[in-house]
Structure formats: structure tokens, C-alpha cells
Design an enzyme around this catalytic site. Structure first.
Site, PDB file in Angstrom:
ATOM      1  N   ARG A  15      47.985   6.826  24.692  1.00 27.26           N
ATOM      2  CA  ARG A  15      47.735   5.944  25.845  1.00 27.26           C
ATOM      3  C   ARG A  15      46.953   6.653  26.954  1.00 27.26           C
ATOM      4  O   ARG A  15      45.775   6.356  27.183  1.00 27.26           O
ATOM      5  CB  ARG A  15      49.074   5.395  26.372  1.00 27.26           C
ATOM      6  CG  ARG A  15      48.961   4.286  27.405  1.00 27.26           C
ATOM      7  CD  ARG A  15      48.647   4.715  28.796  1.00 27.26           C
ATOM      8  NE  ARG A  15      49.630   5.643  29.352  1.00 27.26           N
ATOM      9  CZ  ARG A  15      49.470   6.251  30.510  1.00 27.26           C
ATOM     10  NH1 ARG A  15      48.365   6.052  31.240  1.00 27.26           N
ATOM     11  NH2 ARG A  15      50.384   7.104  30.971  1.00 27.26           N
ATOM     12  N   ASP A  16      47.566   7.620  27.620  1.00 32.42           N
ATOM     13  CA  ASP A  16      46.896   8.283  28.754  1.00 32.42           C
ATOM     14  C   ASP A  16      45.649   9.019  28.260  1.00 32.42           C
ATOM     15  O   ASP A  16      44.612   9.050  28.943  1.00 32.42           O
ATOM     16  CB  ASP A  16      47.878   9.277  29.400  1.00 32.42           C
ATOM     17  CG  ASP A  16      47.476   9.699  30.810  1.00 32.42           C
ATOM     18  OD1 ASP A  16      46.279   9.941  31.040  1.00 32.42           O
ATOM     19  OD2 ASP A  16      48.365   9.818  31.676  1.00 32.42           O
ATOM     20  N   HIS A 207      55.117  14.444  34.999  1.00 32.97           N
ATOM     21  CA  HIS A 207      53.869  14.050  34.322  1.00 32.97           C
ATOM     22  C   HIS A 207      52.728  14.770  35.046  1.00 32.97           C
ATOM     23  O   HIS A 207      52.241  14.314  36.075  1.00 32.97           O
ATOM     24  CB  HIS A 207      53.758  12.530  34.439  1.00 32.97           C
ATOM     25  CG  HIS A 207      52.553  11.898  33.852  1.00 32.97           C
ATOM     26  ND1 HIS A 207      52.599  11.143  32.687  1.00 32.97           N
ATOM     27  CD2 HIS A 207      51.265  11.838  34.253  1.00 32.97           C
ATOM     28  CE1 HIS A 207      51.399  10.674  32.415  1.00 32.97           C
ATOM     29  NE2 HIS A 207      50.566  11.081  33.353  1.00 32.97           N
ATOM     30  N   CYS A 240      43.255   9.061  34.623  1.00 27.71           N
ATOM     31  CA  CYS A 240      43.289   7.660  35.047  1.00 27.71           C
ATOM     32  C   CYS A 240      41.880   7.265  35.496  1.00 27.71           C
ATOM     33  O   CYS A 240      41.365   7.842  36.455  1.00 27.71           O
ATOM     34  CB  CYS A 240      44.284   7.489  36.194  1.00 27.71           C
ATOM     35  SG  CYS A 240      44.261   5.833  36.884  1.00 27.71           S
TER      36      CYS A 240
HETATM   37  P1  HMG Z   1      44.307  -8.649  38.315  1.00 27.08           P
HETATM   38  O1  HMG Z   1      42.905  -8.991  37.987  1.00 27.08           O
HETATM   39  O2  HMG Z   1      44.709  -8.463  39.743  1.00 27.08           O
HETATM   40  O3  HMG Z   1      45.305  -9.666  37.572  1.00 27.08           O
HETATM   41  O4  HMG Z   1      44.683  -7.317  37.533  1.00 27.08           O
HETATM   42  P2  HMG Z   1      45.833 -11.088  37.977  1.00 27.08           P
HETATM   43  O5  HMG Z   1      47.334 -11.019  37.906  1.00 27.08           O
HETATM   44  O6  HMG Z   1      45.185 -11.562  39.248  1.00 27.08           O
HETATM   45  O7  HMG Z   1      45.286 -11.984  36.754  1.00 27.08           O
HETATM   46  C1  HMG Z   1      43.893 -12.214  36.540  1.00 27.08           C
HETATM   47  C2  HMG Z   1      43.671 -12.662  35.109  1.00 27.08           C
HETATM   48  O8  HMG Z   1      43.975 -11.568  34.239  1.00 27.08           O
HETATM   49  C3  HMG Z   1      44.568 -13.819  34.638  1.00 27.08           C
HETATM   50  O9  HMG Z   1      43.805 -14.570  33.689  1.00 27.08           O
HETATM   51  C4  HMG Z   1      45.690 -13.126  33.901  1.00 27.08           C
HETATM   52  O10 HMG Z   1      46.302 -13.920  32.900  1.00 27.08           O
HETATM   53  C5  HMG Z   1      44.957 -11.976  33.282  1.00 27.08           C
HETATM   54  P3  HMG Z   1      43.229 -16.018  34.075  1.00 27.08           P
HETATM   55  O11 HMG Z   1      44.446 -16.816  34.435  1.00 27.08           O
HETATM   56  O12 HMG Z   1      42.335 -15.758  35.252  1.00 27.08           O
HETATM   57  O13 HMG Z   1      42.520 -16.423  32.831  1.00 27.08           O
HETATM   58  N1  HMG Z   1      45.871 -10.836  33.070  1.00 27.08           N
HETATM   59  C6  HMG Z   1      46.094 -10.213  31.909  1.00 27.08           C
HETATM   60  N2  HMG Z   1      45.572 -10.368  30.671  1.00 27.08           N
HETATM   61  C7  HMG Z   1      46.043  -9.532  29.708  1.00 27.08           C
HETATM   62  N3  HMG Z   1      46.989  -8.581  29.907  1.00 27.08           N
HETATM   63  C8  HMG Z   1      47.504  -8.403  31.134  1.00 27.08           C
HETATM   64  C9  HMG Z   1      47.047  -9.235  32.182  1.00 27.08           C
HETATM   65  N4  HMG Z   1      47.368  -9.302  33.494  1.00 27.08           N
HETATM   66  C10 HMG Z   1      46.647 -10.278  34.022  1.00 27.08           C
HETATM   67  N5  HMG Z   1      48.442  -7.468  31.331  1.00 27.08           N
HETATM   68  C11 HMG Z   1      46.178  -5.749  36.505  1.00 27.08           C
HETATM   69  C12 HMG Z   1      45.969  -6.713  37.662  1.00 27.08           C
HETATM   70  C13 HMG Z   1      47.430  -4.933  36.792  1.00 27.08           C
HETATM   71  C14 HMG Z   1      46.370  -6.547  35.224  1.00 27.08           C
HETATM   72  C15 HMG Z   1      44.918  -4.857  36.383  1.00 27.08           C
HETATM   73  O14 HMG Z   1      44.651  -4.279  37.607  1.00 27.08           O
HETATM   74  C16 HMG Z   1      45.074  -3.765  35.354  1.00 27.08           C
HETATM   75  O15 HMG Z   1      45.148  -4.052  34.163  1.00 27.08           O
HETATM   76  N6  HMG Z   1      45.132  -2.487  35.800  1.00 27.08           N
HETATM   77  C17 HMG Z   1      45.410  -1.373  34.905  1.00 27.08           C
HETATM   78  C18 HMG Z   1      44.657  -0.128  35.275  1.00 27.08           C
HETATM   79  C19 HMG Z   1      45.087   0.967  34.349  1.00 27.08           C
HETATM   80  O16 HMG Z   1      45.427   0.745  33.201  1.00 27.08           O
HETATM   81  N7  HMG Z   1      45.074   2.236  34.836  1.00 27.08           N
HETATM   82  C20 HMG Z   1      45.455   3.360  34.050  1.00 27.08           C
HETATM   83  C21 HMG Z   1      46.904   3.423  33.748  1.00 27.08           C
HETATM   84  S1  HMG Z   1      47.902   4.094  35.068  1.00 27.08           S
HETATM   85  C22 HMG Z   1      47.788   5.815  34.842  1.00 27.08           C
HETATM   86  O17 HMG Z   1      47.015   6.276  34.032  1.00 27.08           O
HETATM   87  C23 HMG Z   1      48.702   6.723  35.625  1.00 27.08           C
HETATM   88  C24 HMG Z   1      49.850   7.288  34.768  1.00 27.08           C
HETATM   89  O18 HMG Z   1      49.359   8.007  33.654  1.00 27.08           O
HETATM   90  C25 HMG Z   1      50.723   8.233  35.618  1.00 27.08           C
HETATM   91  C26 HMG Z   1      49.908   9.287  36.388  1.00 27.08           C
HETATM   92  O19 HMG Z   1      49.107  10.011  35.770  1.00 27.08           O
HETATM   93  O20 HMG Z   1      50.100   9.323  37.601  1.00 27.08           O
HETATM   94  C27 HMG Z   1      50.765   6.175  34.245  1.00 27.08           C
HETATM   95 MG    MG Z   2      48.617  10.033  33.682  1.00 23.36          MG
END
Ligand code: HMG
Ligand code: MG
Length: 305
Positions: A15-16, A207, A240
């Protein structure tokens, strides 16, 4: 030095690691990667992510991957889940554990999940309730626990505020993320001292991203403070895409070398783990950054103490 006798490694590479790679990895290769990791003795693998596929295109095949991996009975197969839409897909695919996530810093939270911290909390609460109703464990990541690419140093008080909220919701474990790898051991010590005044050490995993080469030093400090759960990524892959300057996680094989050498037990077999690293290195078409793999490339096998 007082150290734990046993540590659990939580492998976040599929994943990450892959979320930050530009080369597209085929679905069957992701499945094979997880299957190889399952053979290495790890008992926790974060397989994929149910975020919006537009935000992380590499992991758009999350359902297919989770449904096709060969599951081993003592392994928890987890995935990232941002909201109810993500949880629906994750439950359909058969996750064992849902990992929700947010940041201690307002700016990174907004860049990463398009919501303020206040807006995020009820969304995550719904996910916790939904996952618990299906008897799933829930892990809560807090990102930018030491530094944020947009706000600089983050005070432990901000981390405590988010920790309080996540634990109140019923999250089983908190993973504290140094997302951009800025932390040093004295900061890790201060953060953990503050958190451990309020909560038992078993609630926390660490992490560490290794952007500045401080991850193993930070892990050593965390071990001294009683932490027994660490996230890591094979080959040191990771980052990220929504945190400027974030690079790889601490490499699982480098962490394993450290723990083996210190006589701290894990369930992981180095040679089998390296089979998975060689496989993904070949599929990515590049050398991964871990020290152990550099030794294998030069000497033909891993350096054993
Ligand atoms: P948004 O655009 O604000 O979502 O995204 P929304 O709730 O306004 O919905 C918009 C549309 O997206 C809707 O569709 C939803 O159904 C659809 P419409 O009605 O317009 O047709 N939708 C989805 N479709 C599929 N799967 C979903 C989903 N959610 C909404 N889950 C959202 C908000 C959170 C979804 C977006 O910002 C996002 O996906 N962000 C993820 C970013 C990411 O993955 N970053 C990396 C991971 S975090 C990380 O790496 C840190 C970590 O490792 C720890 C560390 O290192 O610190 C964990
Ligand atoms: Mg991370």
C-alpha cells in the site's frame, strides 16, 4: 538499555510503497507480491487502499487484489479506508482490518483527504461504527506527528488531540506517522512521553519514513520507550503523494537486520522477505534503496550477524 523481547512488523509495502510508484504494477504482480510476503513469516500485511482511485490510480484494483491473494491463517490482511464508500468496497473485498487515517496538521489533512480535521472526524466515526458492526479491527493512522511539509514542527499537543478523538471513537490501535521523515530521537521521546502519560504503550505503533536517514534511530528510541509494533515497507518503498518531500518508509529488511542483531524476536525470515524484495525490484525496473539489498547486490547474499 531495556528492550522488548518480541516485536511485530506491520508490512505496508503493497500500500504505502506502491501508492508512491509511477510505474504501473499489474494486478497479478500485486497479488504475487502479497503472496510472497505471506510466505516470509510476517503476520500483518497492508494489502491495498480503498481511497478514491482518481487520487491514487496505482491502487484502483484494490478489490481484485484483495479477493485474489492466497490467505494464510495467522496473517491479518488490512487496507486503507477513508470513508463509507471505501468501507463498502473493502468489506466486499474481505478485509480483516480497516485502517482509517488523518493528520495532526490541518494543512496536510486538507491536502490529503480534502477535508478539515473537524470535517474528517464524523466521517471516520461512521467508518469505525460500520467496521465494528462487521467485527473488524480498526487501526487509526495519524500523519505528520512530528513535522508537516506545510506547517513545520508539530507539537505533541496536536497529536494528543487527534489521538483522544480516534480512541474515543473505538479505534483499536494508533499508528503514529512521521510522514515526511523529519523526526529525530529526542522529538520521538518527547512525543511518546506525552502520549504515554495518558494511554498504555500497547495502543501505539510507529510509522517512520526515512527521508533523512533517521528512521532506525527513531525506532531504537521507540523500542526503549516500550513500543513493540512498527510499520515498515519492503525495499524501503513508500511515501505520501500528497505530502511534499515524503519519501520511502524504513525498509522492512533493514529493520529486521537491526532487530535480529539486537536479539529482539520477530516472526520474519530474511531470505524469504528478500525474495519478495527481488520480485518487486524487478517489476519496478529499479534498484530499491534498502541497505540490505545493496549488500545482496554486492555480495550475493544478505549479511547475517
Ligand atoms: P473527495 O473528492 O472530497 O470525496 O475525496 P467526496 O466525499 O466529496 O466524494 C466525491 C466523489 O468521490 C463521490 O462520487 C464519491 O462517491 C466518490 P460522485 O457522487 O461525485 O459520483 N468517492 C469515492 N469513490 C471510491 N472510493 C472512495 C470514495 N470516496 C468518495 N473511497 C477522499 C475524499 C478521502 C476520497 C480523497 O481525498 C482521497 O481518496 N484521498 C486519499 C489520498 C491518499 O490516499 N493519500 C495517501 C494515503 S495516506 C498516507 O500515505 C499516510 C500514511 O502512510 C501514514 C503516514 O505516513 O503518515 C497512512
Ligand atoms: Mg506512510
Amino acid at each position: 538499555m531495556h528492550l522488548p523481547k518480541h516485536v511485530t512488523l506491520k508490512e505496508v509495502g503493497p500500500r504505502d510503497g506502491l501508492q508512491n510508484e509511477k510505474v504501473h504494477i499489474a494486478t497479478e504482480d500485486k497479488i504475487q507480491l502479497v503472496n510472497l510476503l505471506s510466505q516470509s513469516g510476517l503476520n500483518y500485511i497492508e494489502v491495498t487502499s480503498f481511497v478514491h482511485p482518481k487520487w491514487i490510480p496505482q491502487l484502483a484494483d484494490a478489490v481484485e487484489v484483495l479477493q485474489a491473494i492466497k490467505r494464510e491463517k495467522d496473517i491479518t490482511y488490512a487496507a486503507l479506508v477513508p470513508n463509507m464508500r471505501g468501507l463498502e468496497r473493502a468489506l466486499l473485498a474481505g478485509i480483516d482490518e480497516a485502517s482509517i487515517f488523518m493528520s495532526a496538521s490541518e494543512s496536510h489533512n486538507q491536502k490529503n483527504i480534502n477535508k478539515t480535521i473537524l470535517e474528517t472526524l464524523p466521517i471516520l466515526k461512521e467508518v469505525v461504527i460500520g467496521a465494528k458492526a462487521e467485527n473488524k479491527h480498526v487501526r487509526g493512522y495519524i500523519s505528520t506527528v512530528i513535522g508537516c511539509p506545510y506547517e513545520g514542527y508539530i507539537h505533541p499537543e496536536k497529536v494528543l488531540q487527534v489521538t483522544d478523538k480516534l480512541l474515543e471513537m473505538g479505534v483499536d490501535e494508533i499508528s503514529l506517522g512521521d510522514t515526511i521523515g523529519v523526526g529525530v530521537p529526542t522529538q520521538v521521546e518527547y512525543l511518546l512521553e506525552e502520549l504515554l502519560k495518558r494511554y498504555p504503550v500497547e495502543k501505539f505503533a510507529m510509522h517512520f519514513h526515512d527521508t533523512r536517514g533517521t528512521a532506525l534511530a527513531n525506532i531504537t528510541k521507540s523500542l526503549e520507550m516500550g513500543i513493540t509494533k512498527f510499520d515498515s515497507s519492503l525495499g524501503g518503498l513508500g511515501g505520501c503523494p500528497y505530502a511534499k518531500g515524503a519519501t520511502g518508509n524504513v525498509a522492512t529488511e533493514d529493520l529486521l537486520y537491526l532487530l535480529d542483531g539486537m536479539g529482539i524476536a520477530t516472526s520474519v525470515n530474511m531470505e524469504k522477505l528478500l525474495d519478495a524484495v527481488r520480485f518487486i525490484e524487478q517489476r519496478l525496473g529499479k534498484d530499491v534503496a534498502s541497505k540490505q539489498m545493496a549488500i545482496v547486490r554486492n555480495e550475493g547474499s544478505a549479511n547475517v550477524t
